[in-house]
Write a protein that holds these residues in place. Structure first.
Motif, PDB file in Angstrom:
ATOM      1  N   ILE B 125      34.078   9.611   9.872  1.00 50.10           N
ATOM      2  CA  ILE B 125      34.627   9.145   8.601  1.00 50.10           C
ATOM      3  C   ILE B 125      33.749   8.041   8.008  1.00 50.10           C
ATOM      4  CG2 ILE B 125      36.261   7.256   9.155  1.00 50.10           C
ATOM      5  CD1 ILE B 125      38.313   9.056   7.614  1.00 50.10           C
ATOM      6  N   ILE B 126      33.194   7.202   8.849  1.00 50.20           N
ATOM      7  CA  ILE B 126      32.310   6.145   8.324  1.00 50.20           C
ATOM      8  C   ILE B 126      31.078   6.782   7.690  1.00 50.20           C
ATOM      9  CG2 ILE B 126      30.835   4.215   8.968  1.00 50.20           C
ATOM     10  CD1 ILE B 126      32.847   3.496  11.107  1.00 50.20           C
ATOM     11  N   ILE B 127      30.464   7.721   8.409  1.00 53.51           N
ATOM     12  CA  ILE B 127      29.244   8.345   7.904  1.00 53.51           C
ATOM     13  C   ILE B 127      29.544   9.154   6.643  1.00 53.51           C
ATOM     14  CG2 ILE B 127      27.425  10.013   8.440  1.00 53.51           C
ATOM     15  CD1 ILE B 127      27.636   9.137  11.342  1.00 53.51           C
ATOM     16  N   LEU B 128      30.656   9.890   6.661  1.00 48.53           N
ATOM     17  CA  LEU B 128      30.963  10.746   5.511  1.00 48.53           C
ATOM     18  C   LEU B 128      31.311   9.922   4.271  1.00 48.53           C
ATOM     19  CD1 LEU B 128      32.902  13.667   7.153  1.00 48.53           C
ATOM     20  CD2 LEU B 128      30.737  13.798   5.948  1.00 48.53           C
ATOM     21  N   LEU B 129      31.997   8.807   4.464  1.00 45.66           N
ATOM     22  CA  LEU B 129      32.311   7.950   3.310  1.00 45.66           C
ATOM     23  C   LEU B 129      31.031   7.428   2.679  1.00 45.66           C
ATOM     24  CD1 LEU B 129      35.409   5.809   4.284  1.00 45.66           C
ATOM     25  CD2 LEU B 129      35.141   7.230   2.267  1.00 45.66           C
ATOM     26  N   LEU B 130      30.104   7.031   3.550  1.00 44.48           N
ATOM     27  CA  LEU B 130      28.817   6.541   3.056  1.00 44.48           C
ATOM     28  C   LEU B 130      28.096   7.641   2.285  1.00 44.48           C
ATOM     29  CD1 LEU B 130      27.292   3.937   3.179  1.00 44.48           C
ATOM     30  CD2 LEU B 130      26.183   4.690   5.247  1.00 44.48           C
ATOM     31  N   CYS B 131      28.146   8.856   2.831  1.00 47.32           N
ATOM     32  CA  CYS B 131      27.485   9.981   2.176  1.00 47.32           C
ATOM     33  C   CYS B 131      28.162  10.287   0.840  1.00 47.32           C
ATOM     34  CB  CYS B 131      27.518  11.214   3.063  1.00 47.32           C
ATOM     35  SG  CYS B 131      26.428  11.061   4.449  1.00 47.32           S
ATOM     36  N   TYR B 132      29.476  10.200   0.827  1.00 47.78           N
ATOM     37  CA  TYR B 132      30.202  10.451  -0.412  1.00 47.78           C
ATOM     38  C   TYR B 132      29.755   9.460  -1.479  1.00 47.78           C
ATOM     39  CZ  TYR B 132      33.958  10.830  -3.769  1.00 47.78           C
ATOM     40  OH  TYR B 132      34.654  11.003  -4.923  1.00 47.78           O
ATOM     41  N   TYR B 133      29.627   8.224  -1.053  1.00 45.47           N
ATOM     42  CA  TYR B 133      29.202   7.169  -1.977  1.00 45.47           C
ATOM     43  C   TYR B 133      27.801   7.456  -2.524  1.00 45.47           C
ATOM     44  CZ  TYR B 133      28.093   2.495  -3.610  1.00 45.47           C
ATOM     45  OH  TYR B 133      27.736   1.440  -4.378  1.00 45.47           O
ATOM     46  N   ILE B 134      26.914   7.888  -1.646  1.00 47.85           N
ATOM     47  CA  ILE B 134      25.537   8.166  -2.061  1.00 47.85           C
ATOM     48  C   ILE B 134      25.510   9.360  -3.008  1.00 47.85           C
ATOM     49  CG2 ILE B 134      23.283   8.965  -1.243  1.00 47.85           C
ATOM     50  CD1 ILE B 134      23.935   7.367   1.355  1.00 47.85           C
ATOM     51  N   VAL B 135      26.201  10.434  -2.623  1.00 45.04           N
ATOM     52  CA  VAL B 135      26.135  11.661  -3.418  1.00 45.04           C
ATOM     53  C   VAL B 135      26.772  11.446  -4.787  1.00 45.04           C
ATOM     54  CG1 VAL B 135      26.851  14.077  -3.539  1.00 45.04           C
ATOM     55  CG2 VAL B 135      26.073  13.132  -1.395  1.00 45.04           C
ATOM     56  N   SER B 136      27.849  10.653  -4.832  1.00 47.14           N
ATOM     57  CA  SER B 136      28.490  10.450  -6.131  1.00 47.14           C
ATOM     58  C   SER B 136      27.603   9.612  -7.056  1.00 47.14           C
ATOM     59  CB  SER B 136      29.860   9.813  -5.954  1.00 47.14           C
ATOM     60  OG  SER B 136      29.722   8.592  -5.274  1.00 47.14           O
ATOM     61  N   GLY B 137      26.556   9.016  -6.527  1.00 47.42           N
ATOM     62  CA  GLY B 137      25.604   8.308  -7.369  1.00 47.42           C
ATOM     63  C   GLY B 137      24.651   9.232  -8.096  1.00 47.42           C
ATOM     64  N   GLY B 138      24.656  10.498  -7.724  1.00 41.12           N
ATOM     65  CA  GLY B 138      23.790  11.444  -8.404  1.00 41.12           C
ATOM     66  C   GLY B 138      22.554  11.774  -7.589  1.00 41.12           C
ATOM     67  N   PHE B 139      21.812  12.743  -8.100  1.00 49.21           N
ATOM     68  CA  PHE B 139      20.682  13.272  -7.342  1.00 49.21           C
ATOM     69  C   PHE B 139      19.609  12.220  -7.094  1.00 49.21           C
ATOM     70  CE2 PHE B 139      16.597  15.577  -7.137  1.00 49.21           C
ATOM     71  CZ  PHE B 139      16.825  16.210  -5.942  1.00 49.21           C
TER      72      PHE B 139
END
Lengths: 361, 361
Positions: B125-139
């Motif tokens: 969950i920690i890693i996925l939240l971080l990834c979600y944050y990164i991906v929602s920033g755009g490509f």
């Protein structure tokens, strides 16, 4: 939205890693860090484990405790030890593992395997065989004030770094155990007159002790095994003694296969300087140096031949001739090699260069 | 393609995208798998596999430049709306499976080496939240992270050259070409999972400025990864015995544990921790690709597709518990990867090109 998300993430990360103790945390002074351990075989199928760990006193003093327990497996030993301890035993700082001769004769890879399997155990471990009981050695009164674990570790390390002992440690032992055409070797420790001493090199077939070669062969064994940087050695020439410091030594292996049988020629190139000479002859003329050189070369060659015949007689191959052959031969067959080894022709050629005689002539 | 102009990145960043997504957790342990067939000649197989990847990338470029879009556009142009979408979904599912296996493998390493008691879900969950944050920033943010991780993993590249010299055995890899060509190809096939990751090119392509002429960067990226994989396999073979490597699951971490610096005793912990940024960059790329693909197919908002796949990732991660399950999962992934990217994509490219040129007439 994104800002809150980041905030949330940081909160989760911090609370989960520290506060909620999902990741276990302990204070260093509330652990018993095992620094050395020894294994004996008091009865068949009964192990006795001994651990050495420091106890830190508030006054700043450090004491070293030694405890033993018996059990069938080493985890049983650990469990019994744990039941005597104030704090939990931790093996992350393990430096020295010793085995008694009896255990070594029975084979001890299962113990090595447990250490190899455990990620908490590092790879900075020296292994040694003890002539006698390991629990006696680890609880020697003379070394009680000192950290016997680090004492042993440093003793073994400096003897292989700049001394005549070939390098070996935990990782090397595991490698040699698995490698085809290479048998492991370990140092032998003994208590002589209440003093610790390296007395020989234990040779193994797989994980079973086969024989112990005396310390006097250590020099030539190391010269054949690895490229040698520094090491003192004394030779006897016509009743006089001369000691050389081996500055650089390189070994090269020539493998030839004649009529299906492998033949080895080991070329040793040594550069040395004379450190000590008890004779009356002056040693600054090239003529005399040449004489000494010839005599030393013969001496080393004789030593090497004795050592190799000793190895072949016991059918152990700690030099790793088998793996040299494997690198040379395309269709290498271990079983065939194991039969051939004891009768293989192995020649040693020494080329010694005496570079200088120190700062005086 | 002009519609993505605001989100497009410079073509040289493709170098980082390709190498960043190719060099993942697989590099820590693939040496054991490839040595099963071709023994210690397997490093040659890695080079062979690298050439295959180069060829596949060439096919991808042929197709993507013709389609002027991503794989979803190509499928749509070729097979129409419905069949095309189904085929695209297969590839997107593969991305998802790949990201799950990357995440789970990394968590496994952390659990085995560092924190045996930590729960899978917490780390996921920690890693996925971080990834979600990164991906929602755009490509562009995703590529930025990939770029950073490419630079941070210099630690890994440095490790390939900083070898503990005491343990090097040059004889291990000799004689070269001791195995048949068929064995080598089998080994090359085994290294597919490790080399996977470049497939993301199929989704990334429209976001590269001057996409049509960016092929050289992609090819150089693949070549660099091949070099890293080859060196990584080669140096591992120098240090571990052929029988030993069968028992070592993460050979590269094992080698890291042999390195002792005066200020750092346990190098492997640093390596594992620094791999987190690597894992995050790969996950972010894959999750971005999957969520974008789903958005294009189903016309949902990317935010929701991203949440959907993150939840799937999280759940499947929890379901994979034992070593055996994880192994089976990655084996399966690797097999799927082979059929999709080494069989289907080249065939589809050829078919697509023929169809396009037919239409042009």
């Amino acid at each position: 939205m994104k800002k809150y998300l980041l905030l949330l993430m940081i909160c989760i990360a911090l609370s989960s890693l520290n506060g909620c103790s999902l990741v276990p945390t302990v204070n260093v002074n509330e652990l018993n860090l095992i620094e050395a351990t020894g294994f004996d075989l008091p009865k068949p199928n009964q192990l006795k484990g001994t651990v050495v760990f420091p106890v830190f006193r508030p006054s700043g003093q450090v004491e070293f405790n030694v405890s033993s327990a018996e059990g069938e497996t080493i985890k049983k030993v650990r469990e019994r030890l744990d039941s005597q301890m104030r704090y939990r035993l931790i093996s992350g700082q393990l430096r020295v593992v010793t085995f008694s001769m009896d255990l070594a004769k029975r084979g001890f890879f299962s113990i090595i395997d447990t250490f190899n399997r455990d990620p908490a155990v590092g790879n900075v471990i020296q292994l040694a065989i003890v002539d006698g009981e390991t629990s006696d050695l680890l609880s020697l009164k003379q070394y009680q004030k000192e950290n016997i674990a680090l004492y042993l570790y440093d003793l073994l390390l400096h003897n292989s770094d700049t001394g005549p002992f070939p390098y070996t440690d935990f990782a090397t032992f595991v490698y040699q155990y698995f490698e085809e055409g290479q048998d492991p070797y370990l140092p032998v420790l003994k208590v002589v007159n209440d003093k610790l001493k390296i007395t020989g090199i234990a040779l193994f077939k797989h994980d079973k002790l086969v024989t112990i070669i005396p310390w006097k062969y250590a020099f030539i064994f190391k010269a054949m095994k690895e490229d040698y940087k520094q090491g003192l050695h004394q030779f006897k020439i016509d009743g006089e003694y001369v000691a050389i410091d081996n500055l650089v030594s390189k070994s090269k292996y020539d493998v030839k296969i004649k009529k299906g049988k492998p033949e080895f020629t080991i070329h040793l190139n040594m550069n040395a300087r004379i450190q000590e000479y008890t004779g009356k002859k002056p040693i600054f003329f090239p003529k005399h140096i040449k004489q000494i050189k010839k005599a030393i070369e013969n001496d080393i060659e004789k030593n090497a031949k004795e050592l190799i015949s000793l190895l072949q007689k016991n059918n152990v191959d700690p030099i790793g001739l088998g793996s040299k052959l494997e690198a040379h031969q395309r269709d290498f067959d271990v079983k065939k090699w194991n039969k051939q080894y004891s009768s293989a022709k192995i020649k040693v050629k020494i080329n010694l260069d005496i570079l200088h005689t120190g700062i005086v002539e | 393609m002009a519609t993505y102009r605001r989100q497009q990145v410079s073509p040289y960043l493709l170098l980082f995208i390709i190498t960043g997504s190719q060099i993942g957790v697989g590099v820590l342990g693939f040496q054991r798998l490839i040595a099963q067939d071709a023994g210690y000649d397997a490093w040659i197989s890695v080079i062979i596999a690298g050439f295959f990847v180069n060829a596949v990338v060439w096919f991808m470029y042929k197709m993507l430049t013709k389609a002027q879009g991503d794989i979803i556009d190509a499928h749509k142009q070729c097979f129409g709306q419905i069949i095309g979408s189904v085929l695209s979904l297969v590839i997107l599912t593969y991305y998802l499976v790949l990201s799950i296996s990357v995440l789970r493998l990394y968590i496994e390493i952390v659990q085995v080496w560092m924190f045996p008691t930590i729960s899978t879900g917490l780390l996921a969950i920690i890693i996925l939240l971080l990834c979600y944050y990164i991906v929602s920033g755009g490509f562009r943010v995703v590529v930025g992270i990939t770029f950073l991780s490419g630079i941070f993993t210099a630690l890994l590249y440095a490790l390939l050259f900083h070898l503990p010299h005491k343990y090097i055995h040059m004889d291990n890899i000799l004689p070269v070409f001791d195995h048949s060509f068929k064995d080598m190809l089998m080994s090359a096939k085994k290294s597919i999972y490790t080399m996977a990751g470049f497939e993301i090119l199929l989704m990334v392509f429209p976001f590269i400025r001057n996409g049509n002429s960016s092929q050289k960067f992609a090819q150089w990226g693949v070549a660099f990864s091949t070099l890293v994989f080859t060196l990584s396999a080669f140096t591992t073979f120098l240090l571990l015995s052929e029988n030993q490597i069968k028992h070592v699951i993460w050979a590269r971490i094992y080698i890291a544990s042999l390195i002792h610096l005066p200020f750092l005793e346990r190098f492997e912990y640093l390596l594992i921790s620094s791999f987190l940024i690597k894992v995050i960059s790969i996950l972010a790329l894959l999750l971005w690709g999957t969520s974008r693909g789903l958005k294009l197919i189903f016309k949902w908002k990317q935010k929701y597709t991203l949440i959907l796949i993150s939840v799937i990732c999280y759940i499947v991660c929890q379901l994979l518990e034992t070593r055996y399950q994880i192994n089976a999962f990655t084996d399966y992934t690797s097999r799927v990867s082979f059929y999709i990217f080494y069989v289907y994509i080249p065939l589809f490219s050829i078919f697509f090109m023929i169809m396009k040129s037919g239409k042009a007439k």
